[in-house]
Write a protein that holds these residues in place. Sequence first.
Motif, PDB file in Angstrom:
ATOM      1  N   GLY A  65       0.800  -1.205   0.000  1.00 50.73           N
ATOM      2  CA  GLY A  65       0.000   0.000   0.000  1.00 50.73           C
ATOM      3  C   GLY A  65       0.836   1.259   0.000  1.00 50.73           C
TER       4      GLY A  65
ATOM      5  N   SER B 181      -6.195  -1.770  11.040  1.00 48.48           N
ATOM      6  CA  SER B 181      -6.439  -1.819   9.596  1.00 48.48           C
ATOM      7  C   SER B 181      -7.753  -2.531   9.268  1.00 48.48           C
TER       8      SER B 181
ATOM      9  N   LYS C 146     -10.486  -3.734   6.532  1.00 45.02           N
ATOM     10  CA  LYS C 146     -10.409  -4.092   5.111  1.00 45.02           C
ATOM     11  C   LYS C 146     -11.771  -4.566   4.612  1.00 45.02           C
TER      12      LYS C 146
ATOM     13  N   LEU D 277      -7.795   0.332   4.777  1.00 48.70           N
ATOM     14  CA  LEU D 277      -7.027   1.424   5.352  1.00 48.70           C
ATOM     15  C   LEU D 277      -5.963   0.872   6.286  1.00 48.70           C
ATOM     16  N   TYR D 278      -4.955   1.673   6.545  1.00 49.54           N
ATOM     17  CA  TYR D 278      -3.881   1.288   7.446  1.00 49.54           C
ATOM     18  C   TYR D 278      -3.562   2.480   8.327  1.00 49.54           C
TER      19      TYR D 278
ATOM     20  N   ILE E 234      -3.531   3.582   2.581  1.00 50.46           N
ATOM     21  CA  ILE E 234      -4.525   2.739   1.932  1.00 50.46           C
ATOM     22  C   ILE E 234      -3.764   1.590   1.288  1.00 50.46           C
TER      23      ILE E 234
ATOM     24  N   TRP F 129      -3.807  -2.679  -0.505  1.00 50.43           N
ATOM     25  CA  TRP F 129      -4.447  -3.785  -1.193  1.00 50.43           C
ATOM     26  C   TRP F 129      -3.836  -5.060  -0.649  1.00 50.43           C
TER      27      TRP F 129
END
Length: 191
Positions: free
Chosen positions: A33, A150, A152, A163-164, A182, A184
């Motif tokens: 990310g 986070s 997801k 989000l992180y 943000i 994946w």
Amino acid sequence: MYLSIKGAVVILFLFIGSAVWAQEANTNSIEIGVLAAGDEALYYGAYGKYTIPLSQNKNHFTLGFSMVVYFDFKGESEPDAYLKNDVDMRLIPTANFGYSLNFNRIQVNVEVPVGLSFARTKGTLVNERIGFERDFSNNETFFNYGLSFSPKYKISSTNSLGLYGFLPLVSDKAQSGYQIGIGWTKIFGHK
């Protein structure tokens, strides 16, 4: 004949049951990310994380390993001097101990990342009051730990978008601050 058919059906059910039992509900995942971070200045960076589930329960403990790197290009200043043309970098490798809560398509991970923070600053130190410029370079290494959160959303059985967030629980001389990003997530080994 009836007994052999019944025996074959029982063996078939045992085979299917053991195959279903052997399937993994939770598998290893790789997350990548982009992030922004800020305390003294706004940093831009990226992160990667490899996560291993520690059980096959719906909600489970996890162990992960991550690498975060972020930069800023804004000159820092003190009352009598400032840096120009500088690059400020953070490199943060961590081991992450956490818990994963799963609700249908939503996954919420809470982790405690523990690791190191390498801070490097390089630029030109300028003091206009006394009229000098000189090259400046500084390297610092710190113990780093904090809380990570986070949430997801599962797009498919093997892909998530989320989000992180990271809040450090230790202050250091380089003022490594919070991180928001943000990411994946790609799940590997999913059946």
